[in-house]
Structures are given as structure tokens and as C-alpha cells.
Design a protein around this motif. Structure first.
Motif, PDB file in Angstrom:
ATOM      1  N   PHE A   1      16.405  32.019  39.079  1.00 61.83           N
ATOM      2  CA  PHE A   1      16.680  31.084  37.982  1.00 61.83           C
ATOM      3  C   PHE A   1      16.546  31.803  36.641  1.00 61.83           C
ATOM      4  O   PHE A   1      17.225  31.470  35.678  1.00 61.83           O
ATOM      5  N   ARG A   2      15.642  32.801  36.600  1.00 60.09           N
ATOM      6  CA  ARG A   2      15.373  33.489  35.334  1.00 60.09           C
ATOM      7  C   ARG A   2      16.637  34.092  34.738  1.00 60.09           C
ATOM      8  O   ARG A   2      16.814  34.107  33.520  1.00 60.09           O
ATOM      9  N   GLU A   3      17.532  34.575  35.617  1.00 57.20           N
ATOM     10  CA  GLU A   3      18.779  35.184  35.131  1.00 57.20           C
ATOM     11  C   GLU A   3      19.594  34.223  34.274  1.00 57.20           C
ATOM     12  O   GLU A   3      20.406  34.649  33.462  1.00 57.20           O
ATOM     13  N   MET A   4      19.415  32.926  34.495  1.00 57.25           N
ATOM     14  CA  MET A   4      20.204  31.940  33.760  1.00 57.25           C
ATOM     15  C   MET A   4      19.571  31.590  32.418  1.00 57.25           C
ATOM     16  O   MET A   4      20.094  30.764  31.678  1.00 57.25           O
ATOM     17  N   LYS A   5      18.401  32.204  32.122  1.00 51.33           N
ATOM     18  CA  LYS A   5      17.750  32.028  30.821  1.00 51.33           C
ATOM     19  C   LYS A   5      17.466  30.563  30.476  1.00 51.33           C
ATOM     20  O   LYS A   5      17.657  30.134  29.342  1.00 51.33           O
ATOM     21  N   PHE A   6      16.999  29.805  31.456  1.00 49.82           N
ATOM     22  CA  PHE A   6      16.609  28.431  31.160  1.00 49.82           C
ATOM     23  C   PHE A   6      15.347  28.457  30.303  1.00 49.82           C
ATOM     24  O   PHE A   6      14.478  29.307  30.496  1.00 49.82           O
ATOM     25  N   PRO A   7      15.232  27.514  29.373  1.00 50.55           N
ATOM     26  CA  PRO A   7      14.033  27.492  28.528  1.00 50.55           C
ATOM     27  C   PRO A   7      12.780  27.108  29.336  1.00 50.55           C
ATOM     28  O   PRO A   7      12.884  26.530  30.419  1.00 50.55           O
ATOM     29  N   LYS A   8      11.618  27.413  28.759  1.00 51.86           N
ATOM     30  CA  LYS A   8      10.343  27.230  29.452  1.00 51.86           C
ATOM     31  C   LYS A   8      10.146  25.811  30.020  1.00 51.86           C
ATOM     32  O   LYS A   8       9.697  25.683  31.168  1.00 51.86           O
TER      33      LYS A   8
ATOM     34  N   ASP B   1       9.238  25.121  33.814  1.00 49.83           N
ATOM     35  CA  ASP B   1       7.984  24.421  34.122  1.00 49.83           C
ATOM     36  C   ASP B   1       8.230  23.230  35.048  1.00 49.83           C
ATOM     37  O   ASP B   1       7.476  22.986  35.986  1.00 49.83           O
ATOM     38  N   GLU B   2       9.291  22.465  34.762  1.00 46.33           N
ATOM     39  CA  GLU B   2       9.596  21.289  35.588  1.00 46.33           C
ATOM     40  C   GLU B   2      10.033  21.732  36.994  1.00 46.33           C
ATOM     41  O   GLU B   2       9.688  21.101  37.989  1.00 46.33           O
ATOM     42  N   LEU B   3      10.791  22.812  37.070  1.00 45.17           N
ATOM     43  CA  LEU B   3      11.173  23.347  38.394  1.00 45.17           C
ATOM     44  C   LEU B   3       9.910  23.733  39.162  1.00 45.17           C
ATOM     45  O   LEU B   3       9.762  23.398  40.344  1.00 45.17           O
ATOM     46  N   THR B   4       9.005  24.411  38.487  1.00 50.54           N
ATOM     47  CA  THR B   4       7.756  24.845  39.125  1.00 50.54           C
ATOM     48  C   THR B   4       6.949  23.640  39.601  1.00 50.54           C
ATOM     49  O   THR B   4       6.430  23.627  40.718  1.00 50.54           O
ATOM     50  N   ARG B   5       6.883  22.612  38.749  1.00 50.22           N
ATOM     51  CA  ARG B   5       6.155  21.397  39.111  1.00 50.22           C
ATOM     52  C   ARG B   5       6.737  20.772  40.393  1.00 50.22           C
ATOM     53  O   ARG B   5       6.011  20.206  41.215  1.00 50.22           O
ATOM     54  N   LYS B   6       8.049  20.893  40.549  1.00 54.27           N
ATOM     55  CA  LYS B   6       8.713  20.364  41.741  1.00 54.27           C
ATOM     56  C   LYS B   6       8.578  21.321  42.932  1.00 54.27           C
ATOM     57  O   LYS B   6       9.116  21.061  44.001  1.00 54.27           O
ATOM     58  N   GLY B   7       7.949  22.463  42.706  1.00 50.15           N
ATOM     59  CA  GLY B   7       7.793  23.434  43.785  1.00 50.15           C
ATOM     60  C   GLY B   7       9.052  24.264  44.014  1.00 50.15           C
ATOM     61  O   GLY B   7       9.282  24.797  45.099  1.00 50.15           O
TER      62      GLY B   7
ATOM     63  N   LEU C   1      25.561  27.597  39.798  1.00 52.73           N
ATOM     64  CA  LEU C   1      25.012  27.671  38.431  1.00 52.73           C
ATOM     65  C   LEU C   1      25.788  28.649  37.546  1.00 52.73           C
ATOM     66  O   LEU C   1      26.211  28.264  36.448  1.00 52.73           O
ATOM     67  N   PRO C   2      26.017  29.908  37.987  1.00 54.57           N
ATOM     68  CA  PRO C   2      26.766  30.805  37.099  1.00 54.57           C
ATOM     69  C   PRO C   2      28.203  30.345  36.849  1.00 54.57           C
ATOM     70  O   PRO C   2      28.733  30.548  35.752  1.00 54.57           O
ATOM     71  N   VAL C   3      28.815  29.711  37.834  1.00 54.56           N
ATOM     72  CA  VAL C   3      30.182  29.200  37.629  1.00 54.56           C
ATOM     73  C   VAL C   3      30.175  28.122  36.539  1.00 54.56           C
ATOM     74  O   VAL C   3      30.958  28.174  35.587  1.00 54.56           O
ATOM     75  N   ILE C   4      29.266  27.158  36.659  1.00 47.19           N
ATOM     76  CA  ILE C   4      29.254  26.040  35.696  1.00 47.19           C
ATOM     77  C   ILE C   4      28.803  26.522  34.324  1.00 47.19           C
ATOM     78  O   ILE C   4      29.394  26.167  33.302  1.00 47.19           O
ATOM     79  N   LEU C   5      27.778  27.371  34.286  1.00 48.17           N
ATOM     80  CA  LEU C   5      27.277  27.849  32.989  1.00 48.17           C
ATOM     81  C   LEU C   5      28.294  28.743  32.280  1.00 48.17           C
ATOM     82  O   LEU C   5      28.235  28.923  31.073  1.00 48.17           O
ATOM     83  N   SER C   6      29.263  29.295  33.031  1.00 45.29           N
ATOM     84  CA  SER C   6      30.298  30.092  32.376  1.00 45.29           C
ATOM     85  C   SER C   6      31.418  29.211  31.826  1.00 45.29           C
ATOM     86  O   SER C   6      32.370  29.704  31.244  1.00 45.29           O
ATOM     87  N   GLY C   7      31.291  27.895  32.040  1.00 47.65           N
ATOM     88  CA  GLY C   7      32.255  26.974  31.446  1.00 47.65           C
ATOM     89  C   GLY C   7      33.414  26.586  32.343  1.00 47.65           C
ATOM     90  O   GLY C   7      34.320  25.856  31.924  1.00 47.65           O
TER      91      GLY C   7
END
Ligand code: ADP
Length: 248
Positions: free
Chosen positions: A27-34, A38-44, A56-62
Motif C-alpha cells: 500500500f505504501r507505494e500508493m502514497k496514501f496519507p497516514k 492507520d485505518e487500514l491497520t486498525r482493520k488488520g 489500485l494503480p489502474v484507478i489511481l492512474s486515472g
């Protein structure tokens, strides 16, 4: 080149289309903010699932996407995370005013699915607000929920993301209690079920309310001919990401 094929083969990810962004490993590669991490981590949630790895990379590339993935494969996060990021960026660029929004719209075949998806989004927007990163207003538009109270939110403050069933949304649009004037992201979840339930005309009607160019995301568990036709009429140069069982 070879590495991306290895990743796709390893996870049984089949892709179709041109200029497909490479799959991610973290997930880090997608540069999501903290707050998002944190919410992903909370969900395990620590590592992306196959649909997330390529979706994710397809959608984030527009790009428009046709995602073929089964329930439970992690597809909700595949479209929710990029849509939240986009709505947040939009809010930072130009904060919404009363009567404006949504920026992102998610259509679901049932009230239950819409409610679940809305709650997933809420987990992230609450964390973003808590950490002072963004004040995102989100809304659930389904039958059985008081729609007047809901559309008051839109009128007074504007709304960033709406999760809806097609019938209810169409109703609100025609009553001018909501508009899609600035909507740039449309996601259709479980599109095969929406078509089977007869929502196709409602969805085509909803398309006609879009004013600006949009990115369209379509997810389906299966891709029979009628869904493929339906998808082709709504998407532009899509990338197909199939994580259904190999060969399906
Ligand atoms: P779908 O939309 O395909 O039905 P969801 O996105 O709702 O799937 O995810 C199903 C379950 O798996 C949820 O409980 C979700 O929190 C969890 N989940 C999603 N992505 C991951 C991941 N990368 N790692 C672990 N669990 C995940």
C-alpha cells in the motif's frame, strides 16, 4: 516488464487493455496519507489482495476499469481508496459549497451493500477528520432512509461522496434535490447484479446527469455478454482486471 508478469502470474491476475500500470506490492507505494494507513491497520489490513495489487494503480492512474472480482476479494477498498483520495484532493483545491457535490458516486444493487460500502468510507473519513487532514461529507442514498434530511446536507454544505442504490438516486436527481454537475468519479459495484435486477435504464438515466468528463469504475463478479456491452457503452478505453478463478 518480466517482473510485472511474474507478479500477475503469481496472483492469477489477468489484464486486458493498453498502457496498463504495473502492479504494486505494498500500500505504501500508493502514497496514501497516514490516516488512511492507520485505518487500514486498525482493520488488520497490511498487504493488498490481488484485485488491489492491480486495481489500485489502474484507478489511481486515472483510467477506467472493469474489475472482475468476487465478493470478499477486497474490491470495495480498490475503488473506495482512490475515490476518497480524489475527493480529498478536490476539496483541498476548491472547498465545496452548499448545493455542490458529490464528486464521487458509488452505485450498488442493494441497500445492504450500499450501507456496508458507506460504512467502509466512513471509517476513513472519520480518521481523516480526527487527524485534521480533511473534512469530508459523505451520504447514503437508499430507500427507507429519510431522503429530505439527507438532501438538506447537500443543500447546506455540499457532499463529497454519495453511495446509492440507482432507484433512489434517480429519484433525488429528478426532484433536483441532488445533482451530478461536478461529479467526476462513478463506480458501479456488482454491475452484473444491477443489470439482473433491472437497474440498467435507471443507470443510463443517471449517466445523463453528468456534466463533466468522468472516470468510470465497473466491478462485477461475472462478465457475460450483456454486462460487457453495458460496460462498453459507459467506459472509455478501459483496462480489464480479472482476478476471478483462472480461466473464468
Ligand atoms: P468485496 O468488496 O470484494 O466483497 P471487501 O473489500 O468488502 O470485499 O473486503 C472483504 C473483507 O476483507 C473485509 O472485511 C475487508 O476489511 C477485508 N479486506 C479487504 N482488503 C484486505 C486486505 N488487503 N487484507 C486483509 N483483509 C482485507
Amino acid at each position: 516488464e518480466e517482473e510485472r508478469d511474474d507478479v500477475r502470474n503469481k496472483w492469477h491476475i489477468i489484464v486486458e487493455g493498453v498502457d496498463i500500470p504495473p502492479p504494486i506490492k505494498t500500500f505504501r507505494e500508493m502514497k496514501f496519507p497516514k490516516p488512511i494507513i492507520d485505518e487500514l491497520t486498525r482493520k488488520g489490513i497490511a498487504r493488498p489482495t490481488p484485485i488491489q495489487i492491480q486495481g489500485l494503480p489502474v484507478i489511481l492512474s486515472g483510467r477506467d476499469i472493469i474489475g472482475i472480482a468476487f465478493t470478499g476479494s477486497g474490491k470495495s477498498l480498490t475503488f473506495v481508496l482512490p475515490m476518497i483520495m480524489a475527493a480529498m484532493m478536490e476539496e483541498h483545491r476548491m472547498p465545496l459549497e452548499g448545493g455542490e457535490g458529490p464528486v464521487g458516486l458509488i452505485l450498488c444493487p442493494s441497500r445492504e451493500l450500499a450501507r456496508q460500502t458507506h460504512e467502509v468510507i466512513e471509517g476513513f473519513t472519520v480518521e481523516l477528520a480526527k487527524q485534521g487532514m480533511a473534512q469530508m461529507r459523505i451520504m447514503l442514498c437508499i430507500g427507507g432512509v429519510d431522503s429530505r434530511e439527507q438532501s438538506d446536507i447537500v443543500r447546506n454544505a455540499g457532499v463529497h461522496m454519495v453511495t446509492a442504490t440507482p432507484g433512489r438516486l434517480k429519484d433525488l436527481l429528478h426532484k433536483k434535490r441532488m445533482n451530478l454537475d461536478i461529479c467526476k468519479y462513478l463506480c458501479m459495484d456488482e454491475a452484473d447484479r444491477m443489470v439482473d435486477l433491472g437497474f440498467e435504464d435507471d443507470i443510463r438515466d443517471i449517466y445523463s446527469f453528468f456534466k463533466s468528463q468522468r472516470q468510470t469504475l465497473l466491478f462485477s463478479a461475472t462478465m457475460p455478454e450483456k454486462i460487457r456491452k453495458f460496460a462498453e457503452s459507459a467506459l472509455v478505453n478501459p483496462i480489464v482486471v480479472n482476478v476471478g478463478r483462472a480461466g473464468a
